[in-house]
Design a protein around this motif. Structure first.
Motif, PDB file in Angstrom:
ATOM      1  N   ALA A   1       0.568   8.965   0.798  1.00  0.00           N
ATOM      2  CA  ALA A   1      -0.367   9.785   1.573  1.00  0.00           C
ATOM      3  C   ALA A   1      -0.003   9.812   3.057  1.00  0.00           C
ATOM      4  CB  ALA A   1      -1.785   9.249   1.396  1.00  0.00           C
ATOM      5  N   ALA A   2       0.640   8.745   3.532  1.00  0.00           N
ATOM      6  CA  ALA A   2       1.059   8.686   4.936  1.00  0.00           C
ATOM      7  C   ALA A   2       2.443   9.289   5.142  1.00  0.00           C
ATOM      8  CB  ALA A   2       1.038   7.237   5.418  1.00  0.00           C
TER       9      ALA A   2
ATOM     10  N   THR B   1      -0.419   4.408   9.294  1.00  0.00           N
ATOM     11  CA  THR B   1       0.470   5.573   9.343  1.00  0.00           C
ATOM     12  C   THR B   1       1.945   5.209   9.443  1.00  0.00           C
ATOM     13  OG1 THR B   1       0.203   5.692  11.761  1.00  0.00           O
ATOM     14  CG2 THR B   1      -1.283   7.044  10.413  1.00  0.00           C
ATOM     15  N   SER B   2       2.288   3.927   9.587  1.00  0.00           N
ATOM     16  CA  SER B   2       3.699   3.544   9.724  1.00  0.00           C
ATOM     17  C   SER B   2       4.109   2.593   8.601  1.00  0.00           C
ATOM     18  CB  SER B   2       3.936   2.849  11.073  1.00  0.00           C
ATOM     19  OG  SER B   2       3.277   1.590  11.108  1.00  0.00           O
ATOM     20  N   THR B   3       5.419   2.528   8.365  1.00  0.00           N
ATOM     21  CA  THR B   3       5.935   1.629   7.331  1.00  0.00           C
ATOM     22  C   THR B   3       5.568   0.183   7.643  1.00  0.00           C
ATOM     23  OG1 THR B   3       7.795   3.101   6.887  1.00  0.00           O
ATOM     24  CG2 THR B   3       8.015   0.813   6.160  1.00  0.00           C
ATOM     25  N   PHE B   4       5.712  -0.207   8.900  1.00  0.00           N
ATOM     26  CA  PHE B   4       5.403  -1.588   9.281  1.00  0.00           C
ATOM     27  C   PHE B   4       3.927  -1.912   9.027  1.00  0.00           C
ATOM     28  CE2 PHE B   4       3.857  -4.640  12.470  1.00  0.00           C
ATOM     29  CZ  PHE B   4       4.666  -5.732  12.167  1.00  0.00           C
ATOM     30  N   ALA B   5       3.033  -1.026   9.445  1.00  0.00           N
ATOM     31  CA  ALA B   5       1.597  -1.280   9.288  1.00  0.00           C
ATOM     32  C   ALA B   5       1.210  -1.368   7.814  1.00  0.00           C
ATOM     33  CB  ALA B   5       0.794  -0.180   9.977  1.00  0.00           C
TER      34      ALA B   5
ATOM     35  N   LEU C   1      12.040  -9.169   4.901  1.00  0.00           N
ATOM     36  CA  LEU C   1      12.289  -8.292   3.757  1.00  0.00           C
ATOM     37  C   LEU C   1      12.824  -6.911   4.144  1.00  0.00           C
ATOM     38  CD1 LEU C   1      12.237  -8.147   0.701  1.00  0.00           C
ATOM     39  CD2 LEU C   1       9.878  -7.347   0.823  1.00  0.00           C
ATOM     40  N   PRO C   2      12.240  -6.196   5.127  1.00  0.00           N
ATOM     41  CA  PRO C   2      12.775  -4.867   5.466  1.00  0.00           C
ATOM     42  C   PRO C   2      14.264  -4.877   5.847  1.00  0.00           C
ATOM     43  CG  PRO C   2      10.589  -5.125   6.399  1.00  0.00           C
ATOM     44  CD  PRO C   2      10.982  -6.460   5.868  1.00  0.00           C
TER      45      PRO C   2
ATOM     46  N   PHE D   1       8.829   2.229  -1.069  1.00  0.00           N
ATOM     47  CA  PHE D   1       9.685   1.159  -1.604  1.00  0.00           C
ATOM     48  C   PHE D   1       9.461  -0.166  -0.882  1.00  0.00           C
ATOM     49  CE2 PHE D   1      13.497  -1.333  -2.212  1.00  0.00           C
ATOM     50  CZ  PHE D   1      13.831  -1.109  -3.531  1.00  0.00           C
ATOM     51  N   VAL D   2       9.557  -0.153   0.456  1.00  0.00           N
ATOM     52  CA  VAL D   2       9.451  -1.400   1.218  1.00  0.00           C
ATOM     53  C   VAL D   2       8.060  -2.026   1.099  1.00  0.00           C
ATOM     54  CG1 VAL D   2       9.516  -2.410   3.539  1.00  0.00           C
ATOM     55  CG2 VAL D   2      11.299  -0.814   2.819  1.00  0.00           C
ATOM     56  N   PRO D   3       6.968  -1.284   1.355  1.00  0.00           N
ATOM     57  CA  PRO D   3       5.648  -1.917   1.225  1.00  0.00           C
ATOM     58  C   PRO D   3       5.329  -2.381  -0.191  1.00  0.00           C
ATOM     59  CG  PRO D   3       5.445   0.337   2.095  1.00  0.00           C
ATOM     60  CD  PRO D   3       6.883   0.079   1.878  1.00  0.00           C
ATOM     61  N   ALA D   4       5.774  -1.638  -1.204  1.00  0.00           N
ATOM     62  CA  ALA D   4       5.497  -2.036  -2.590  1.00  0.00           C
ATOM     63  C   ALA D   4       6.250  -3.307  -2.952  1.00  0.00           C
ATOM     64  CB  ALA D   4       5.869  -0.904  -3.545  1.00  0.00           C
TER      65      ALA D   4
END
Length: 536
Positions: A465-466, A426-430, A527-528, A471-474
């Motif tokens: 979906a979350a 549910t989070s950007t980091f996860a 990266l983030p 952008f960051v995870p991709a």
């Protein structure tokens, strides 16, 4: 065998040149010189794998999983093949072929569909590059390059600096030239340097007369630096490796944000610089060179150069073929810098100067450039080309097959989506951590290109979906797709390094695990904030 027993019962002196020219990648226990402890380990590893591989496949195939039958059977076969690759009860290429045969027999896909990836351009890149390397070794060009590098004052006296210098050269070249092409270009020179070091060790009686030059630790460190350095350097620019372009295109399509050439470099350089430092430290620690300093190298090189003499016709022809190939490999990257990767000119040039086609055309010049026209003798004979490492070519072809089937059957997407649902991200980091781990895992058993093409499209809808900006995870998944270090099939450059015969599979796995973990940590941590600093 690298040495034979003399009539007096004493071990004969190893022919170092013959050892490095020979096709010795997939050697049986009887073809290696092992200590009693090493032999016990190898016998145990191979025996375990012989029985474990079918057990793993059968158990997975019979598990009551909610999967389509083709996906479950593919997963079962792939797990068994991975066990064969790691434990080597049969030569690694044969393990891949067993898996391909099982896929067809079990009805996962028809034979024609399963075997079509063998026509991949990467396979032809291997063939052409290996033939060029054979000419450079046969005619002494690689040895000349090696002498030049070793003669540099800041490099030649230190084995560690030799490894680091090759890593730097590899990183810089692979930022603009194909990773595969870069390693293929530098492989003959690396083998030439190993030949010089092995002979020096032999002449100074620092090794046994019948030692095996293919088992030197300095050789493992140098070859792995070539392979891993290319993967790291390929991240520096958007055109350094196909996963970069694939990921960048998918991200732009999903988010509308385009990453410029300079912006990409500003984000990638800190990660690549730190990863390179880690590569040098870990490789030299895990594969500590037999000697720290190459004493007497200046005198040795002077003597060797005197023996080599001036350039021969065969050497000049080899350099012409090599130069033409390298120039055509580099040319699309130059066009990208000048006109941009979106230009029609770049698209046309890169399509027509495909690296596989360039490799085989360059290699073909070796059979057209004469060394003695009256006798119709040319730079290379087919008997020379026939000795290249066809096993590695077969191995990577089977790796491409499994990679394409992971995507075509939907198994990769099923793994990604099921894992994301199960973990409740549910989070950007996860999601970023998940994206990096998934990309690295998939890149271990498929090509980096396939990993990016499979994982990035999975991560974007998972993030959406979350309710998170994808952008960051991709982009993290795109970077991580280049960090498959454990197996020869993970990347073409890994396969080329393994194909040298100098890198045991166990050492590649041991080093590869270390760099997979380090690479994942660097991407997740750096990266983030770099994206925020450069783009946001």
């Amino acid at each position: 065998m690298t040495a034979t027993e003399s009539q007096a019962g004493k071990p004969a002196r190893t022919d170092v040149d013959a050892a490095f020219r020979g096709s010795a990648t997939y050697r049986s226990l009887g073809e290696q010189q092992l200590s009693p402890a090493e032999e016990r380990f190898e016998k145990g590893r191979r025996t375990v794998g012989l029985f474990l591989a079918p057990v793993v496949s059968v158990v997975f195939a019979l598990l009551p999983l909610d999967l389509p039958s083709d996906q479950q059977l593919l997963g079962a076969v792939l797990l068994g093949v991975i066990v064969l690759w790691i434990t080597e009860p049969v030569p690694i290429p044969i393990g891949g072929l067993i898996g391909v045969g099982a896929i067809v027999v079990l009805g996962v896909v028809p034979a024609d569909d399963a075997l079509s990836p063998f026509g991949s351009t990467t396979v032809f890149t291997f063939i052409g590059a290996f033939i060029l390397a054979a000419a450079m070794l046969k005619h002494g060009v690689a040895r000349r390059f090696a002498m030049f590098i070793l003669s540099l004052k800041w490099v030649g006296t230190s084995t560690a600096r030799v490894v680091i210098a090759f890593g730097l050269i590899t990183c810089l070249l692979s930022a603009f030239v194909s990773n595969t092409a870069t390693v293929a270009m530098l492989l003959p020179t690396a083998l030439g340097i190993l030949t010089v070091i092995a002979k020096l060790l032999q002449d100074k009686e620092l090794v046994k007369p019948d030692f095996d030059p293919l088992r030197l630790r300095i050789g493992t460190a140098l070859m792995l630096m070539l392979a891993y350095g290319a993967s790291v350097g390929g991240l520096i620019t958007p055109v350094g490796t196909p996963p970069n372009l694939i990921g960048r295109g998918l991200i732009e399509e999903a988010t509308g944000e385009r990453i410029g050439f300079l912006d990409w470099m500003l984000m990638a350089l800190p990660i690549c610089a730190l990863m390179f430092v880690a590569l040098a430290l870990v490789l030299l620690l895990l594969n500590k060179p037999e000697i720290k300093r190459i004493e007497g190298v200046a005198e040795y090189i002077e003597q060797e150069r005197a023996q080599i003499g001036p350039f021969s016709t065969a050497e000049r022809n080899t350099l012409i073929a090599f130069g033409v190939t390298v120039s055509l490999w580099i040319f699309p990257g130059v066009i990208a810098l000048v006109a941009g990767t979106d230009s029609e000119l770049y698209t046309t040039i890169s399509d027509r100067l495909d690296e596989g086609i360039v490799a085989v055309l360059g290699a073909s010049l070796l059979f057209l450039l004469p060394t003695d026209w009256k006798r119709r003798e040319f730079t290379l004979n087919w008997s020379d080309a026939a000795t290249i490492d066809w096993g590695t070519i077969v191995l990577f072809g089977t790796g491409i097959i499994f990679g394409s089937l992971l995507a075509d059957t939907g198994l990769a997407e099923t793994i990604g989506n099921s894992s994301a649902d199960w973990l409740g991200l549910t989070s950007t980091f996860a999601i970023t951590v998940f994206a990096v781990i998934l990309a690295i895992i998939i890149s271990e058993t498929t090509s980096n290109t396939a990993s990016a093409a499979v994982v990035v499209p999975i991560i974007i809808p998972v993030a959406a979906a979350a309710g998170i900006d994808p952008f960051v995870p991709a982009l993290a998944a795109t970077f991580a797709a280049s960090f498959g270090f454990m197996l020869p099939v993970s990347t073409p450059q890994n396969a080329i390094a393994y194909g040298s015969g100098v890198v045991p599979i166990t050492k590649m796995i041991r080093s590869g695990i270390s760099f997979d973990v380090l690479g994942a940590l660097l991407i997740v941590v750096l990266l983030p904030p770099l994206i925020s600093l450069v783009l946001r």
